[in-house]
Design a protein around this motif. Sequence first.
Motif, PDB file in Angstrom:
ATOM      1  N   ILE A 239       0.814  -1.210   0.000  1.00 56.03           N
ATOM      2  CA  ILE A 239       0.000   0.000   0.000  1.00 56.03           C
ATOM      3  C   ILE A 239       0.849   1.262   0.000  1.00 56.03           C
ATOM      4  O   ILE A 239       0.432   2.304  -0.517  1.00 56.03           O
ATOM      5  N   SER A 240       2.046   1.195   0.556  1.00 54.67           N
ATOM      6  CA  SER A 240       2.907   2.376   0.584  1.00 54.67           C
ATOM      7  C   SER A 240       3.402   2.755  -0.816  1.00 54.67           C
ATOM      8  O   SER A 240       3.783   3.900  -1.050  1.00 54.67           O
ATOM      9  N   ARG A 241       3.381   1.776  -1.741  1.00 54.23           N
ATOM     10  CA  ARG A 241       3.832   2.027  -3.118  1.00 54.23           C
ATOM     11  C   ARG A 241       2.676   2.108  -4.106  1.00 54.23           C
ATOM     12  O   ARG A 241       2.878   2.368  -5.286  1.00 54.23           O
ATOM     13  N   ALA A 242       1.459   1.830  -3.636  1.00 56.57           N
ATOM     14  CA  ALA A 242       0.303   1.756  -4.529  1.00 56.57           C
ATOM     15  C   ALA A 242      -0.183   3.145  -4.934  1.00 56.57           C
ATOM     16  O   ALA A 242       0.007   4.124  -4.221  1.00 56.57           O
ATOM     17  N   ARG A 243      -0.832   3.191  -6.090  1.00 58.30           N
ATOM     18  CA  ARG A 243      -1.389   4.438  -6.595  1.00 58.30           C
ATOM     19  C   ARG A 243      -2.847   4.593  -6.206  1.00 58.30           C
ATOM     20  O   ARG A 243      -3.324   5.692  -5.953  1.00 58.30           O
ATOM     21  N   VAL A 244      -3.576   3.477  -6.170  1.00 58.12           N
ATOM     22  CA  VAL A 244      -5.011   3.543  -5.886  1.00 58.12           C
ATOM     23  C   VAL A 244      -5.431   2.279  -5.155  1.00 58.12           C
ATOM     24  O   VAL A 244      -4.859   1.199  -5.363  1.00 58.12           O
ATOM     25  N   LEU A 245      -6.409   2.433  -4.284  1.00 58.74           N
ATOM     26  CA  LEU A 245      -7.004   1.292  -3.586  1.00 58.74           C
ATOM     27  C   LEU A 245      -8.506   1.335  -3.797  1.00 58.74           C
ATOM     28  O   LEU A 245      -9.146   2.381  -3.604  1.00 58.74           O
ATOM     29  N   ALA A 246      -9.063   0.191  -4.210  1.00 54.25           N
ATOM     30  CA  ALA A 246     -10.513   0.073  -4.389  1.00 54.25           C
ATOM     31  C   ALA A 246     -11.029  -0.944  -3.385  1.00 54.25           C
ATOM     32  O   ALA A 246     -10.676  -2.118  -3.454  1.00 54.25           O
ATOM     33  N   THR A 247     -11.819  -0.494  -2.435  1.00 55.16           N
ATOM     34  CA  THR A 247     -12.407  -1.405  -1.463  1.00 55.16           C
ATOM     35  C   THR A 247     -13.869  -1.624  -1.836  1.00 55.16           C
ATOM     36  O   THR A 247     -14.689  -0.700  -1.762  1.00 55.16           O
ATOM     37  N   VAL A 248     -14.170  -2.824  -2.291  1.00 54.53           N
ATOM     38  CA  VAL A 248     -15.488  -3.123  -2.862  1.00 54.53           C
ATOM     39  C   VAL A 248     -16.157  -4.285  -2.142  1.00 54.53           C
ATOM     40  O   VAL A 248     -16.863  -5.085  -2.749  1.00 54.53           O
TER      41      VAL A 248
END
Length: 339
Positions: A174-183
């Motif tokens: 998550i520290s390197r991620a661009r986007v998070l989708a929680t569905v």
Amino acid sequence: MPIAKSRPQTNVFYAFAFVGVVMAVFTVGYRVAGWSWSDAFYMVVITAFSVGYGEVVPITDPWLRAWTVTLILFGCTGIIFVTGTLVQWLTEAQIQRALGGKRMENEIEKLSNHAIICGYGRIGRMIASQLQAGGIPFVIVDQATDRVAEVRDAGFLTLQGEATDEAVLKHAGISRARVLATVLPNDAANVFITLSARNMNPAIQIIARGEVPSTERKLLQAGANRVVLPAHIGADRIAHLILHPNTRDLIGGKTKASIDFDHHLTELGLDMEEIEIRADSPWVHKRISEVETGTAGRMLPVAILRKEGATDLNPSPSAMLMPGDALVVMKRVLRRSMS
């Protein structure tokens, strides 16, 4: 198309088939020698498995002794074959599971500027499919064993665990991620994941799913950049199709291009609307140029759906609107406040 068995599975099948044939043939042999079926089968079993309880019936005939020696050779070989293939199958499965998990962890550690999808339900599957088609790297987090197996069979990177656990999100990069989708279908879980993700990466873009409208504000307050209400979107879509049944036909119905087109229009703050030209309409017997002038450029005529069934795409300024026609226009829409 049938799925081909792996080599260890095939060997196990052949081993059991070999032992089955050996036991059947030698049971028949003892039966031919005058033994009962139960005595013959019992003799074959204790001999093949090297139990050595003793002969069921004293064997004095040279031919029967040779038959028994042959049973020992084939029976013991078959049992060894079965044991070896079972060990090979189980060991290889464990090794593949260990290596596969380690390899997947290494691949996830290499990801950067990627997307994290929390939940692999109906919406998660569609998101993964779209991201794969768009060439966007992503990792899926889900706790269900069957869904994780489905993800891996599809060739996607995955982590099994609770997305509400910060350790799991950390492993997902998550520290390197661009986007998070929680569905996830659980609004409380989506709120908690949003809070955790925002705390762990203040710069990440978070898109959250909400089941009920009252959750939208909570998700936004928790740190979500965008909130999607699937039920609300579906209702809007159905209502629009009822009110304006012909508008979306101009761009191909439910094709991927039409979906992308709708998305881009929304991002630009635009929408397509169908205006029925009735006998009492202010636009009846008006030219397209008059419509553009009368709306001060707020509406851009795209097509005229004629009463007779014809479609006049990109109508000329001199095109006349007649009773029963429908005018498809592009217009600006107000964005809903995110606060």
